[in-house]
Write an enzyme that holds these catalytic residues in place. Structure first.
Site, PDB file in Angstrom:
ATOM      1  N   LYS A 160      -8.015   3.941   3.989  1.00  0.00           N
ATOM      2  CA  LYS A 160      -7.416   3.886   5.289  1.00  0.00           C
ATOM      3  C   LYS A 160      -7.165   5.131   6.056  1.00  0.00           C
ATOM      4  O   LYS A 160      -6.694   6.134   5.705  1.00  0.00           O
ATOM      5  CB  LYS A 160      -5.870   3.045   5.162  1.00  0.00           C
ATOM      6  N   LYS A 173     -10.835   0.738   6.459  1.00  0.00           N
ATOM      7  CA  LYS A 173     -10.120   0.359   7.805  1.00  0.00           C
ATOM      8  C   LYS A 173      -9.988   1.608   8.708  1.00  0.00           C
ATOM      9  O   LYS A 173      -9.819   2.651   7.795  1.00  0.00           O
ATOM     10  CB  LYS A 173      -8.854  -0.340   7.349  1.00  0.00           C
TER      11      LYS A 173
HETATM   12  C1  PBG Z   1       0.582  -0.554   8.706  1.00  0.00           C
HETATM   13  C2  PBG Z   1      -0.796  -1.148   9.359  1.00  0.00           C
HETATM   14  C3  PBG Z   1      -1.180  -0.696  10.596  1.00  0.00           C
HETATM   15  C4  PBG Z   1      -2.396  -1.455  10.825  1.00  0.00           C
HETATM   16  C5  PBG Z   1      -2.377  -2.588   9.928  1.00  0.00           C
HETATM   17  N1  PBG Z   1      -1.318  -2.207   8.887  1.00  0.00           N
HETATM   18  C6  PBG Z   1      -0.987   0.432  11.313  1.00  0.00           C
HETATM   19  C7  PBG Z   1      -0.969   1.849  10.999  1.00  0.00           C
HETATM   20  O1  PBG Z   1      -1.376   2.055   9.906  1.00  0.00           O
HETATM   21  O2  PBG Z   1      -0.704   2.826  11.904  1.00  0.00           O
HETATM   22  C8  PBG Z   1      -3.224  -1.358  11.811  1.00  0.00           C
HETATM   23  C9  PBG Z   1      -4.093  -2.648  12.337  1.00  0.00           C
HETATM   24  C10 PBG Z   1      -4.761  -2.593  13.602  1.00  0.00           C
HETATM   25  O3  PBG Z   1      -4.802  -1.734  14.291  1.00  0.00           O
HETATM   26  O4  PBG Z   1      -5.325  -3.658  13.996  1.00  0.00           O
HETATM   27  N2  PBG Z   1       1.429  -1.336   8.568  1.00  0.00           N
END
Ligand code: PBG
Length: 340
Positions: free
Chosen positions: A202, A254
């Site tokens: 991520k 992601k």
């Molecule tokens: C964290 C989380 C995020 C997203 C999913 N889970 C935000 C981040 O890490 O800042 C982003 C999902 C998206 O942008 O569609 N809880």
């Protein structure tokens, strides 16, 4: 100067592209509703849905509209639902994440009661929606995200989500050791069957921008001390090895399209199923370009989802999941049928 025809020989891959039936015969990858997971937002205390302005078509649901939309998505055959909660109040440790009646846990329980095992109910396991500082963990005295203190909160959150009835927990905070810590907490409480969908690779991405609106995030600054550097591919494989060794049942990459190279490498190396998340900013870009008439929205949607499958994703998290599943149920229009 006029040249004579090139004498060849010419190998002719175009033979297999000559007509729809031939193209269908040799098509390597397909998309089905069951390949898609729908992320959804539920807002505590809401009397009516609130649209997310940077994500046209996406909304913060009330409990009742969440149930209706999740039921519809399930009837259309989506593979699962990934739920995010938007609490009314936030504090330093994100208490709402672990309260039985906190919005996410209450909504998970309601969805499980309504849907049973008809679809896979997934929960985002992260503190950022629940903390007043907006970070994914708790902070130490110096204001840094405290890895090991955060693991304690994740263990508590995992138990609350499992008890509420989530089939699959999605730890998304990128703390070291989070999968092992959560697995241990679940097993110790008799939740051996609750599975873990690890957000493995991520990245600290600008593509999450619209999501911050979707969950009313209060984050100042960024997440670069825990999310990965967009410049790095190799460490995704280190994260993969750790998550698998710690007990991840599925792993995720992601954002999606900007990281297809990472997805392909993780998919090649992973012994467990791999997911990709088409995040909020990717959705917003397609919507904005389509609204201007610059791209064909529906074809772009299917092409981008198919790209994840080609790169090796077994499952794709996308805000288009329910809509696309509906297209399949109603029969795809001719110009989209090549994606069947
Ligand atoms: C964290 C989380 C995020 C997203 C999913 N889970 C935000 C981040 O890490 O800042 C982003 C999902 C998206 O942008 O569609 N809880």
């Amino acid at each position: 100067m006029t040249l004579p025809p090139f004498p060849g020989p010419i190998d002719r891959p175009r033979r297999l592209r000559a007509g729809g039936a031939l193209r269908s015969l040799v098509r390597e990858h397909t998309l089905r509703p069951a390949d898609l997971v729908l992320p959804m937002f539920v807002r505590e205390g809401a009397q009516e849905n609130r649209p997310v302005s940077s994500m046209p078509g996406v909304e913060q649901h009330t409990m009742d509209s969440l149930v209706r939309a999740a039921t519809e998505a399930t009837e259309r055959g989506v593979g699962g639902i990934m739920l995010f909660g938007v609490p009314e109040t936030k504090n330093a440790i994100g208490s709402g994440a672990t309260a039985d009646d906190g919005i996410l846990n209450a909504a998970l329980a309601r969805l499980r009661a309504e849907l049973g095992d008809a679809t896979v109910i997934m929960a985002d396991l992260c503190l950022d929606e629940f903390t007043d500082h907006g970070h994914c963990g708790v902070l130490d005295a110096a204001g840094r995200v405290d890895n090991d203190a955060t693991l304690v909160r994740y263990r508590e959150m995992a138990l609350a989500q499992a008890e509420a009835g989530a089939h699959l927990l999605g730890p998304s905070g990128m703390m070291d050791g989070q999968i092992a810590a959560i697995r241990d907490a679940l097993d110790g409480a008799g939740h051996e069957e609750t599975a873990l969908f690890a957000y493995t690779a991520k990245y600290a991405s600008a593509f999450y921008g619209p999501f911050r609106e979707a969950v009313d995030s209060t984050l100042q600054g960024d997440r670069r001390t825990y999310q990965q550097d967009p410049a790095n591919g190799r460490e995704a494989l280190r994260e993969l090895a750790l998550d698998v060794a710690e007990g991840a049942d599925l792993v995720m990459v992601k954002p999606g399209l900007p990281y297809l190279d990472v997805l392909a490498e993780v998919a090649a190396a992973s012994p467990v199923p791999v997911g990709a998340y088409q995040v909020s900013g990717e959705y917003a870009m397609i919507e904005a370009a389509a609204a201007n008439g610059w791209i064909d929205r529906d074809r772009t949607v299917l092409e981008s989802l198919l790209a994840f499958r080609r790169a090796g994703a077994r499952t794709v998290l996308t805000y288009y999941a329910s809509e696309v599943a509906g297209w399949y149920r109603d029969g795809l229009p001719a110009h989209l049928r090549e994606f069947l």
